[in-house]
Design an enzyme around this catalytic site. Structure first.
Site, PDB file in Angstrom:
ATOM      1  CE  LYS A 163      74.789 115.280  -9.308  1.00 14.12           C
ATOM      2  NZ  LYS A 163      76.154 115.236  -9.875  1.00 14.12           N
ATOM      3  CB  CYS A 206      79.217 110.064  -7.303  1.00  7.74           C
ATOM      4  SG  CYS A 206      79.403 108.358  -6.807  1.00  7.74           S
ATOM      5  CG  ASP A 207      78.278 116.647  -7.255  1.00 11.04           C
ATOM      6  OD1 ASP A 207      77.738 116.632  -8.374  1.00 11.04           O
ATOM      7  OD2 ASP A 207      78.916 117.614  -6.817  1.00 11.04           O
ATOM      8  CB  SER A 208      83.760 115.501  -7.464  1.00 11.39           C
ATOM      9  OG  SER A 208      83.766 114.089  -7.452  1.00 11.39           O
ATOM     10  N   GLY A 264      81.244 113.020  -2.759  1.00 11.17           N
ATOM     11  CA  GLY A 264      80.166 112.442  -1.973  1.00 11.17           C
ATOM     12  C   GLY A 264      79.647 111.208  -2.678  1.00 11.17           C
TER      13      GLY A 264
END
Length: 194
Positions: free
Chosen positions: A52, A68-70, A105
């Protein structure tokens, strides 16, 4: 002051950043999360955050870009956003009374210098024991269909989280202490973004 860009459509991440005095621009990356695979939740969260950030940073020269990613690690599975209401209901019936680890992340790119920093943070989430009726009502609200692990801690889903071990903001979708450390590692004091 440097331009700060959040490469995420998440209103929860934006609200969290604003609560910390940061006012990022939002540019959604367009990364197809479903096309990315990894062997474990922490790796997947970190990979998606990096993809991203890179997708948005690519054509830019100057701004800071945060991706960001969850994802939730639960019972040996990697749980992103549920595909539909039935999947969200099945997840909640499996998760109630148990625990999982929510990984977020973070990838920060300074497009002016090319410096990058990344970190993935895990927070243990202990789920309460909602009744079948509560699960049905929660799924019907639509909220769990939009988020990793089919729950939020800062919305309706917070009613069904018994407790956490670790960073609360990380469960919302972004660890503010981690962001501060990433900014420092690329030579940008967080206070310069206030």
């Amino acid at each position: 002051m440097k331009t700060f860009i959040l490469a995420s459509a998440s209103p929860a991440r934006l609200k969290l950043l604003r609560s910390a005095g940061l006012s990022p621009q939002v540019i959604v990356s367009g990364v197809d999360e479903s096309a990315v695979a990894a062997g474990d939740a922490a790796t997947l969260a970190g990979t998606l955050a990096e993809l991203k950030a890179r997708a948005v940073a690519g054509p830019l020269d100057g701004p800071l870009v945060l991706g960001c990613d969850s994802v939730l690690a639960f019972d040996g599975e990697i749980l992103g956003k549920p595909a539909d209401a039935d999947e969200a209901t099945r997840r909640w019936k499996a998760m109630r009374g148990r625990s999982g680890i929510l990984y977020t992340g973070h990838c920060l790119i300074d497009t002016a210098t090319g410096r990058e920093a990344a970190a993935t943070v895990g927070t243990t989430v202990h789920f309460a024991e909602p009744t079948d009726e509560e699960i049905a009502a929660y799924v019907a609200s639509g909220e769990p269909l939009q988020v990793a692990g089919a729950f939020t801690i800062d919305g309706l889903g917070g009613l069904f989280v018994k407790g956490i071990e670790g960073d609360h903001g990380n469960v919302v979708g972004l660890s503010l202490p981690t962001l501060r450390n990433l900014l420092a590692s690329v030579g940008v004091p967080v206070t310069s973004l206030w």
